[in-house]
Design a protein around this motif. Sequence first.
Motif, PDB file in Angstrom:
ATOM      1  N   SER A 191       0.800  -1.243   0.000  1.00  0.00           N
ATOM      2  CA  SER A 191       0.000   0.000   0.000  1.00  0.00           C
ATOM      3  C   SER A 191       0.828   1.285   0.000  1.00  0.00           C
ATOM      4  O   SER A 191       0.678   2.139   0.853  1.00  0.00           O
ATOM      5  CB  SER A 191      -1.029   0.028   1.128  1.00  0.00           C
ATOM      6  OG  SER A 191      -0.661  -0.722   2.214  1.00  0.00           O
TER       7      SER A 191
ATOM      8  N   GLU B 297      -2.257   3.417  -2.547  1.00  0.00           N
ATOM      9  CA  GLU B 297      -2.380   2.064  -2.004  1.00  0.00           C
ATOM     10  C   GLU B 297      -1.917   1.003  -3.001  1.00  0.00           C
ATOM     11  O   GLU B 297      -2.635   0.047  -3.289  1.00  0.00           O
ATOM     12  CB  GLU B 297      -3.845   1.784  -1.624  1.00  0.00           C
ATOM     13  CG  GLU B 297      -4.443   2.799  -0.670  1.00  0.00           C
ATOM     14  CD  GLU B 297      -4.202   2.440   0.787  1.00  0.00           C
ATOM     15  OE1 GLU B 297      -4.325   1.254   1.134  1.00  0.00           O
ATOM     16  OE2 GLU B 297      -3.861   3.347   1.572  1.00  0.00           O
TER      17      GLU B 297
ATOM     18  N   SER C  86       0.038  -2.127  -4.162  1.00  0.00           N
ATOM     19  CA  SER C  86       0.659  -3.308  -3.580  1.00  0.00           C
ATOM     20  C   SER C  86       0.928  -4.338  -4.662  1.00  0.00           C
ATOM     21  O   SER C  86       0.063  -4.569  -5.498  1.00  0.00           O
ATOM     22  CB  SER C  86      -0.242  -3.949  -2.527  1.00  0.00           C
ATOM     23  OG  SER C  86      -0.634  -2.993  -1.574  1.00  0.00           O
TER      24      SER C  86
END
Lengths: 512, 359
Positions: free
Chosen positions: A10, A23, A25
Amino acid sequence: MTQTLLKIDSLTKAYPGVVANSEVSFEIGEGEVHALLGENGAGKSTLVKMIYGLVKPDSGTMTLRGAPYAPPEPRAARGDGIAMVFQHFSLFDALNVAENIALGMENPPPMRDLAKRITQVSEAYGLPLDPSRIVGDLSAGERQRVEIIRCLLQDPKLLIMDEPTSVLTPQEVDILFQTLQKLSAEGTAILYISHKLEEIRTLCDRATILRLGKVVGACIPRDSTAREMAEMMVGGTLQIPTRERAELGEVALEIANLSAKSPSEFGTSLKDVSIRVRAGEVLGVGGVAGNGQDELLGVLSGEILSSPGAVRLKGKPVGKLGPTARRKLGLLTAPEERLGHAAAPDMSLTENALLTGSVREGLVSNGFLSWSKTRTFAEAIIKAFDVRTPGTENAARSLSGGNLQKFVIGREVLQRPEVLVVNQPTWGVDAAAAASIRQALLDLAQKGAAIICISQDLDELMEISDNFAALTEGRLSPPRSTQGLTVDQIGMMLGGAHGMEVAHDDAEKVLA
Amino acid sequence: MIKLEKRRQPSQAWSYATPVLAVLATMFFGGLLFAFLGESPFAAIKTIFWDPLFSEFSFYYRPQLMVKAAPLVLIAVGLSLGFKAGIWNIGAEGQYILGAICGAAVGLALYPLDAWYVFPLMVIAGALGGMLWALIPALLKVRFGTNEILVSLMLVYVAEQLLASMALGPLRNPEGYGFPGSRNLDEYPSATSWILEDAGIHWGTVAALLAVVFAFVLLTRHMTGFHIRLTGDAPRAARFAGVNPGRLTVFSLGLSGLFAGLAGLFEVAGPAGQITIDFNSGYGFTAIIVAFLGRLNPIGILLAGFLLALTYIGGEIAQNQLGLPAAAIQVFQGMLLFFLLAFDLLTNYRIRLTLRETA
């Protein structure tokens, strides 16, 4: 799945007015070739800059082999085994290869040892490179090798590559891919950023797709089609440029046996270049950067003057005329370098609209400017080409590369050119915008303009051109029809193999 | 850690704020300097900035202010056009001298003819003199690629030698008992540039105001002005737009020379009165500061010209009344330019304070 090398959790980075990454990831495994896909402005650059320590994330964490990883600067990132090859090379033209590499090292070994290591590494990975050559004399592909070898000397665990193939010939791309596959087999992970979906399909193990700063999907490129990936990137269906091939008209532009010296020291002089383009024709000029593209554009725009008869516009000699006079006659150009050549960085879009539009759009009378007319013209460009900007009074440099490119191309297209010459019209532009720029060029040809498109993107040239010619070391090959032209044949043309026996028939047919 | 971050757009607000900040910083550090010299900083600053305008003797200083500001503004406006295009005429002082010599020579040659056309002829001669002197570096640059900074600067020293030989030779007052220096044009009504001597207004004041208007219109409404700005911002884009760099060099150097020459002529035919060995007093160099202080903007230059003139007059008062050394005043003026250039950074960059990260 192998062990995880780098885990990104994130990550968020906001700039004033825009969230570049939100965010984000994903994970990269050891030895994995991981593609990062996304349109311009999707946040790919910001993301890799955070990994490389150039930008600090606002929030979120990274983990490298299980240990927290937060590089305060690139030096720390390099220390942890992260290396990066940038899209734009940072090399000094006047120094040789070994000196350039030494400059990027913390503790460079003595020159002789370094040269030996460069030779070793370059042979081990199939990247032939002579450490004593001056960088100014190298081709773009060779320069990229310098950057790659610079990275490899650090023995990286993760190699980040930002659009590495945009400057390479097809053969050079093959060599690069072999190198990357070898590296990957030896356990080096590669984070690969590109627009070229076919490449990603051949090379990459996994792909993460970004849109507007967010991860919008992941896929196994080998199991997806290029179209599926493109549509994930743009978040909609993709318009592929279409055109009906029309009858070609009269010869609109002719260059006859033109040789021109390059104005810059490391430029490439044009040697005996001849071109004929007819109304309604799109001529694609392919070639690796630095082979005379800028000079060819300069000769056509009027920045480099020649003998009057060397350049003819509808039969009229224009070789001695400057840019303004040529524009008046309908020969318009859009150079590659957006900031500083096609547009003035600190000037507003209105002023930049005036830059080339003054004559044909009647923005000037008796030397006095009409700002209201100019603003209307700038607004028209912004509207017609979907340039994303708060308004006409914003400085050119505040626009993203792709948006400024749309503005620059739009500015010329809206001036109803008889002949339009563009250099790298979609360089660094996202897929959707590139498609709309190409469509605009085709529409223009449809209406009877002659178009010369200089580009390093062979897919682009194959998509839009009627005929293709290769520019190598300042020489232009005879044009060949793009119908039935294979990538191998193009590669041969780009390799400088002129006067090939097979080329003659086609070329004569085209010119007849 | 302090970090500089490039702004996406040059900040409009900062470009107006920097001159004000520069003046304030100059007052502060100049005050410190004066304090080290043993003077009350407040008294010194007041003497420099307040007294010439509003003190008991301001009736005497205000006309002087006009006299000083006019040539500064006139020269600076001309220089700013070249500076904007990246063409550096550093030799306005020389062009100023040549304008004075040529203009005065015409006046002195016609002496004692009483006719309306004497002064206009002098104006034309002065303008041509300054312009031709500036065209030397222009043509050398266009033809041979010489550096206009060096050539124009060197020509200042040539001009000074020429001035000395004129004051001692051809232009010397035949009734001057062998003293160096020309006849005083103050006593030749047909040749004087004064309009209202008591208010410090002469034709140079008018010319300076016209120059401001001219430059403003040129830069904002005319293609040539657009080309000048374009060349300064992006020379390659300017060529692409069809600007001929050679022609632009000749135009801007010629024009700035013309303005400097006019300033010299108005000065010699008015406040100075005569050609002397030390006729020039550095207006040509100070105008460079004025041009930058005024952000190369005609209106800004008008204000900056008055500000600089104020520090001159105020500086002289401070020298006379407080006994401050002349060098201290010059340092004070230098600070102004220094701070302006330093604060200028804020227009294009923002400062970020970041805590040092633990590596």
